[in-house]
Design a protein around this motif. Sequence first.
Motif, PDB file in Angstrom:
ATOM      1  N   TYR B 127       0.997  -1.168  -0.171  1.00 53.31           N
ATOM      2  CA  TYR B 127       0.022  -0.075   0.067  1.00 53.31           C
ATOM      3  C   TYR B 127       0.763   1.399  -0.132  1.00 53.31           C
ATOM      4  O   TYR B 127       2.123   1.254   0.741  1.00 53.31           O
ATOM      5  N   LYS B 146      -7.681   0.467   2.150  1.00 52.74           N
ATOM      6  CA  LYS B 146      -8.774   0.124   1.313  1.00 52.74           C
ATOM      7  C   LYS B 146      -8.666   0.720   0.099  1.00 52.74           C
ATOM      8  O   LYS B 146      -8.588   0.180  -0.985  1.00 52.74           O
ATOM      9  N   ASP B 147      -8.627   2.095  -0.032  1.00 54.77           N
ATOM     10  CA  ASP B 147      -8.713   3.108  -1.341  1.00 54.77           C
ATOM     11  C   ASP B 147      -7.984   4.207  -0.865  1.00 54.77           C
ATOM     12  O   ASP B 147      -7.681   4.728   0.448  1.00 54.77           O
ATOM     13  N   ALA B 330      -9.141  -5.864  -4.101  1.00 55.45           N
ATOM     14  CA  ALA B 330      -8.794  -4.423  -4.678  1.00 55.45           C
ATOM     15  C   ALA B 330      -9.180  -4.507  -6.423  1.00 55.45           C
ATOM     16  O   ALA B 330      -9.869  -3.457  -6.840  1.00 55.45           O
ATOM     17  N   PHE B 333     -12.846  -3.619  -6.767  1.00 59.45           N
ATOM     18  CA  PHE B 333     -13.057  -2.271  -6.635  1.00 59.45           C
ATOM     19  C   PHE B 333     -12.823  -1.630  -7.825  1.00 59.45           C
ATOM     20  O   PHE B 333     -13.259  -0.578  -8.421  1.00 59.45           O
ATOM     21  N   PRO B 341      -8.599   1.882  -5.655  1.00 61.04           N
ATOM     22  CA  PRO B 341      -8.035   0.662  -4.617  1.00 61.04           C
ATOM     23  C   PRO B 341      -6.637   1.131  -4.030  1.00 61.04           C
ATOM     24  O   PRO B 341      -5.868   1.583  -4.914  1.00 61.04           O
ATOM     25  N   THR B 346      -2.852  -1.847  -8.752  1.00 56.79           N
ATOM     26  CA  THR B 346      -4.157  -2.110  -9.241  1.00 56.79           C
ATOM     27  C   THR B 346      -5.198  -1.072  -9.835  1.00 56.79           C
ATOM     28  O   THR B 346      -6.127  -1.021 -10.208  1.00 56.79           O
ATOM     29  N   GLN B 347      -4.416   0.163  -9.590  1.00 56.25           N
ATOM     30  CA  GLN B 347      -4.924   1.573  -9.874  1.00 56.25           C
ATOM     31  C   GLN B 347      -5.149   1.410 -11.571  1.00 56.25           C
ATOM     32  O   GLN B 347      -6.298   2.120 -11.901  1.00 56.25           O
ATOM     33  N   TRP B 350      -8.488   0.193 -12.381  1.00 55.79           N
ATOM     34  CA  TRP B 350      -9.659   1.069 -11.928  1.00 55.79           C
ATOM     35  C   TRP B 350      -9.569   2.164 -13.056  1.00 55.79           C
ATOM     36  O   TRP B 350     -10.889   2.580 -13.374  1.00 55.79           O
TER      37      TRP B 350
END
Lengths: 300, 416
Positions: B127, B146-147, B330, B333, B341, B346-347, B350
């Motif tokens: 993270y 989480k985000d 993630a 999301f 996320p 993992t962005q 998104w």
Amino acid sequence: MKVSSLAKTRKRSDYFWAYLMIAPTMLGLFIFYLWPIVQNFYFSFTEWGAFGQYEWTGLDNYKRLLEDAALLQAFKNTSIYIIFTVPIGIFLSIIVAVLLNQNIKGKSIYRTLYFLPVITMPAAIAMVWKWLYNADYGMFNYLLSLVGIEGPQWVSDPKIALYSIIAVAIWSGIGYNMVIFLSGLQGIPKMYYEAAEIDGAGPVTVFFKITLPLLSPVIFFVSIMSLIGAFQVFDLIFMMIGKSSTALESTQSIVYLFYQHAFVLNDKGYAAAISVLLLAVILIITAIQMVLQKKWVHYD
Amino acid sequence: MKKWIIMLLTVVLGVIGLSGCSDSDAASGGDKDGKVEITYGFWDKKQVPAIEEIIKLFNEKYPDIQVKTEITPYGQYFQKLETAATGGALPDVLWMNGAHVVQYAEGKVILPLSEMAEKDNYSLDNYPESLIDLYTVDGDIYGIPKDYDTTGLWYNKKIFDEAGVSYPDETWDWEKLKEASKELTDKEKGIWGYAALMGNQGGYYDFIWQNGGYIISEDGKSAGFDKPEAIEALEYNVSFIKEGLSPTQAQMTETAASELFSSGKIAMMFDGPWMVPEYKKNPDLDVAVVPQGKKRAVSIHGLSNVISSNTKHQEEAWKFVQFLGSKEAAEVFAKTGTVIPAFNGTQDAWKESVPDLNLQAFIDGAEYSVPLPSVENTGEIWQYETDVLKKAWSEEISIEEAAEELTKKANEALSK
């Protein structure tokens, strides 16, 4: 001798049963109403930290009450609210009750219509009225714009927001009081009206000489209940006035201030002191009403 | 005879009434059929579909742990938690924000997770560091990120096209924002160029930082609202309202600015990535990076999942929190476009979830972002901000007066 002692035990056992019957309710009353009042009184002498920790601070909270300008303002707002909602609400509901006590067509439909706001959630009422009041897109200002008037900001102008709330409170309170007045009206014996008719009294005279005096116990009951209810106004203000609204200071009631301190600022000790003060004020005013009733309430 | 029946009934009814509470307690333990039920408390209704999907995935792995969701609107969320924590009735797993984590950690109502993470070899390197720092109190980690969210400049392409203004991009600064607002404002059509929100994240905090000011000093002892940089930034905010380029404070409390924006009454406004599920429904909307002031800055904040210390199912709750922090969760999301996320890498998924929107703007913002200040009394300071600044926003008092009053109140809260 024997007979009277028997009667006595008989009476005593009657009491026993009576107490047993009301025991569940009494127990609930003690646990959920009286005990919290005692606790609340105790907590009004404490200062709270996070998550239920508190320390005894004596009269500090009460000293703070005396210097709190926001509290004074809240009392002023609540008083204005009471002065308008209680008398106007009672007056209008008597009128409606008397009219709906006549033999008119579809009276049960009208009665239902007037009673509808009572069974609606206050929050729902507030939401609908908030939209009606919306300055830019609301119905009231739309209607006003049709006749070329630029409507005010009903719920965000500090000068009129309180009156907008009062209007909703009166509207939503009529139905409840009306039902009580209706039952009171129906308890008045017909013979008085028949006698008045024979004597040739007009409807106005009948209303003031028969209906109003015989309704006075009900009016007394309704006025006490409405006053207590009006002192505790919270939901309409909470729902209709936003937290960041400029009209908040000029509309917040005592209970709203209590809520702010208890649940937003987590200042529960001070909030408890506010509620004790409110309790004292309601007690005093109810006592005054009890004394004054002898002058105008006719119980026969 | 009859009396006895009545008495029996009374007693039985009384007992049933009283035992009602203890009965439900046992049920929430739920060990009866070998399944354990844990509760998950959060506030955003928009995330329900994604969360439900994650719970489904979680149950594929752990069929014996049932998760019950409890949604409370943000307005009441922390009030409810406070009361629940006092009574030892917090949800087993719950959302936490930066403003409250210090208070909850120091009040010992949420569990430190460092030991459990170490035991299970759970890596916190996945993270962003700023988020781990945000949820570390006295050396212990309390929440698994989480985000995260930064702010973007959302705009309505249709209004821009009609006014012949070019879309905002990274070259924009304060001056340009003002200039464009003037061109976009159309009194006749009831369109405002910009919504000068009275909000801290995605509002005056961003402007204060862009102007070189600060909110709370580094030692956490004083507030900086009355510094010239902050006052200038606040004045810039309110100037939009004064010049009629933004709806007034009263108008924005009667109808939320986000509603005015999505219905095409506002051309530009600051808002976060959490509005993506809502704004993506309107094809006219897009987003760009926020304009710069003296420097580039934007606030960043992220939520985390924490475990309450009154949980009876610590092990199961920790398993769920681990899963919520996993790459798998993630990705849910990310692909549903719900939030950015926090799990590194993992962005991109998104960003691609809503290809019509320039979501890169939010990810770019993270580079020059400033975390939302977090101290023990953050919640109280936020309340004072609302109380005092709304008077400045509605032009009742001057910015200087408001800044002075707010600084005084905030300093008092900080010295507690």
